[in-house]
Write a protein that holds these residues in place. Structure first.
Motif, short mmCIF file in Angstrom:
data_model
loop_
_atom_site.label_atom_id
_atom_site.label_comp_id
_atom_site.label_asym_id
_atom_site.label_seq_id
_atom_site.Cartn_x
_atom_site.Cartn_y
_atom_site.Cartn_z
N PHE A 102 0.84 -1.21 0.00
CA PHE A 102 0.00 0.00 0.00
C PHE A 102 0.86 1.25 0.00
CE2 PHE A 102 -2.02 3.45 2.45
CZ PHE A 102 -3.12 3.69 1.63
N VAL A 103 0.50 2.19 -0.88
CA VAL A 103 1.15 3.49 -0.92
C VAL A 103 0.09 4.56 -1.12
CG1 VAL A 103 3.37 2.70 -1.80
CG2 VAL A 103 1.56 3.28 -3.42
N SER A 104 0.35 5.72 -0.54
CA SER A 104 -0.46 6.92 -0.76
C SER A 104 0.48 8.11 -0.77
CB SER A 104 -1.52 7.10 0.34
OG SER A 104 -2.25 8.28 0.13
N PRO A 105 0.43 8.91 -1.85
CA PRO A 105 -0.45 8.88 -3.00
C PRO A 105 -0.21 7.64 -3.88
CG PRO A 105 0.68 10.99 -2.81
CD PRO A 105 1.37 10.04 -1.89
N ALA A 106 -1.22 7.36 -4.73
CA ALA A 106 -1.05 6.31 -5.72
C ALA A 106 -0.01 6.74 -6.74
CB ALA A 106 -2.39 6.03 -6.40
N PRO A 107 0.71 5.81 -7.33
CA PRO A 107 1.71 6.18 -8.36
C PRO A 107 1.08 7.01 -9.47
CG PRO A 107 1.95 3.88 -7.74
CD PRO A 107 0.71 4.37 -7.06
N GLY A 108 1.80 8.03 -9.89
CA GLY A 108 1.32 8.89 -10.98
C GLY A 108 0.54 10.09 -10.51
N THR A 109 0.37 10.27 -9.19
CA THR A 109 -0.34 11.43 -8.67
C THR A 109 0.30 11.85 -7.35
OG1 THR A 109 -2.48 12.26 -7.87
CG2 THR A 109 -2.02 9.94 -7.51
N ASP A 110 0.11 13.10 -6.97
CA ASP A 110 0.58 13.57 -5.67
C ASP A 110 -0.58 13.83 -4.73
OD1 ASP A 110 -0.51 15.82 -6.84
OD2 ASP A 110 1.28 17.08 -6.64
N ASP A 111 -1.77 13.31 -5.05
CA ASP A 111 -2.97 13.53 -4.27
C ASP A 111 -3.05 12.44 -3.19
OD1 ASP A 111 -5.58 13.80 -3.26
OD2 ASP A 111 -6.30 14.63 -5.15
N LYS A 112 -2.96 12.84 -1.90
CA LYS A 112 -2.94 11.87 -0.81
C LYS A 112 -4.33 11.33 -0.47
CE LYS A 112 -0.02 11.72 2.38
NZ LYS A 112 0.73 11.90 3.64
N ARG A 113 -5.33 11.73 -1.20
CA ARG A 113 -6.63 11.09 -1.06
C ARG A 113 -6.69 9.78 -1.84
NH1 ARG A 113 -9.56 16.76 -2.40
NH2 ARG A 113 -7.79 16.70 -3.85
N THR A 114 -5.64 9.51 -2.58
CA THR A 114 -5.56 8.29 -3.38
C THR A 114 -4.72 7.24 -2.67
OG1 THR A 114 -3.56 8.96 -4.57
CG2 THR A 114 -5.67 9.72 -5.46
N GLY A 115 -4.83 6.00 -3.14
CA GLY A 115 -4.01 4.93 -2.58
C GLY A 115 -4.01 3.72 -3.51
N LYS A 116 -2.99 2.92 -3.40
CA LYS A 116 -2.88 1.74 -4.25
C LYS A 116 -2.18 0.61 -3.49
CE LYS A 116 -1.09 0.16 -8.74
NZ LYS A 116 -2.35 -0.47 -9.16
#
Length: 415
Positions: A102-116
């Motif tokens: 798990f990482v946040s932000p998701a790869p390809g974005t700097d938005d910490k509302r995302t995760g992968k």
């Protein structure tokens, strides 16, 4: 550090600071800051979650949840949980997957509302003309379940926290608010729409409906935060009316007079009417105090006519009620707005609308399970129901309205 110092110097110092502290009736609504729904991923002993609740067009209840759990020096665990319940067919699918990477932000974005992670991706789209922000969720929590879902905030209903500013939405534990022992926070999107597809055992199920989203953190051990939780979500058949409530009863260790004085009931809620945020409510009732029906702001969940449940060992409700009251946020209807739901559920051995009695410890990582079970000395349970219900609304001019819908509610017993 300092909270421990102050507590030692005055064992009767207040060490519980509810979210309602300093919040006046005209400042209940707190606008969400741009980073309020960022993943914090706190260390120590903490659990953070993003939860999307939805009532689908076919009457089913759909929940997707990401949980980030930290336990001291151990590496954090992350789970994706999924629930689909159809009250007509009684189909009930529950999957909980421990994920890795798990990482946040998701790869390809700097938005910490995302995760992968290896089993899900959550992306975030900013608001566009006429629509609110959107979470795009894709997940394979199990071999037999695939999720592809967009959840969008209804543009006319803003997200909120109780109270304004960076401390809005937060309850603090410890004598020193600036250096607390722990905290609890809740940030809400009270009204959302969802669109997508769920695939179960190779069969595609349309996932279009309405619901809500909440970002929550328990910033300390769960058994030190609360002994009870109540959650309710009313979703109206009209697609434009809803009501949300989140309540917890804190443990004895934190209260007005320090250790042993706890047991406060802390509640936050809101009502959406005709696609507008109608009222935000928040109330704290301290132990030994009676609920005052004369106060201008009320936010209350109650268990009625409780009965011992042989399955769990807890005195469980046979009826529940939820009540909201506060200053109207409707521009054309100033004054006080109130709403209530009364929900009979029957005998604990034959509940109406029971989705599941969940053994809480069976659904959390092993290391957290060991800590809670040891500290609490009990077996926590979560009751989940879904039943038809009616939201009774009293408008500022005294007129009343009844809105038919469903109530998705939970009662959690920890100790």
């Amino acid at each position: 550090m300092f909270s421990s110092f102050f507590s030692a110097s005055d064992p009767n110092a207040t060490n519980l600071h509810p979210v309602t502290n300093g919040v006046t009736p005209d400042n209940l609504f707190g606008e969400l800051a741009a980073d309020d729904n960022d993943w914090v991923c706190p260390g120590g002993f903490a659990a953070e979650t993003h939860v999307w609740y939805n009532r689908l067009e076919d009457g089913s209840f759909l929940m997707c949840q990401v949980i980030h759990s930290s336990v001291g020096l151990w590496y954090p665990t992350v789970q994706f949980t999924f629930r689909l319940f159809n009250p007509a067919t009684k189909m009930h699918i529950w999957r909980s997957a421990n994920v890795s990477g798990f990482v946040s932000p998701a790869p390809g974005t700097d938005d910490k509302r995302t995760g992968k992670s290896d089993k899900f991706t959550v992306l975030f789209k900013p608001a566009a003309a006429g629509t609110g922000e959107t979470y795009s969720i894709t997940s394979n929590p199990a071999d037999d379940v695939q999720v592809s879902l967009d959840v969008t905030r209804v543009a006319s209903v803003p997200g909120f926290k109780l109270g304004k500013g960076p401390k809005g939405g937060n309850t603090y534990f410890g004598a020193d608010v600036e250096n607390p022992d722990g905290y609890v926070w809740h940030k809400f999107w009270p009204s959302t729409t969802c669109k997508g597809t769920i695939v179960v055992n190779g069969k595609a199920i349309p996932a279009n409906g309405t619901g809500m989203f909440v970002h929550a953190i328990q910033g300390m051990r769960a058994n030190l935060v609360a002994s009870r939780w109540n959650f309710a979500l009313f979703v109206g058949d009209d697609g434009k009316t809803s009501a949300t409530m989140m309540e917890f009863t804190n443990t004895l260790g934190y209260g007005k007079k320090g250790d042993g004085s706890g047991g406060a009931v802390i509640n936050v809620g809101c009502v959406v009417k005709d696609g507008q945020l109608a009222v935000v409510t928040g109330e704290t009732i301290w132990p030994g105090e009676l609920a005052d029906d004369g106060v201008p702001v009320q936010s209350r969940a109650k268990h009625h006519d409780t009965k011992m449940d042989e399955d769990t060992g807890y005195n469980a409700p046979t009826r529940l009620s939820y009540h909201w009251k506060g200053p109207s946020l409707l521009g054309d209807a100033p004054g006080t707005l109130a709403a209530s739901v009364d929900l009979p559920v029957g005998d604990p051995q034959a509940y109406s609308g029971l989705i599941e009695k969940v053994d809480f410890l069976a659904e959390v990582p092993q290391v957290i399970k060991a800590i809670i079970a040891y500290a609490a000395g009990t077996k926590p349970y979560i009751y989940c129901w879904m039943n038809p219900g009616t939201l009774n609304i009293t408008l500022p001019d005294g007129k009343t309205e009844e809105v038919k819908g469903v109530v998705i509610n939970e009662a959690t017993f920890i100790s």
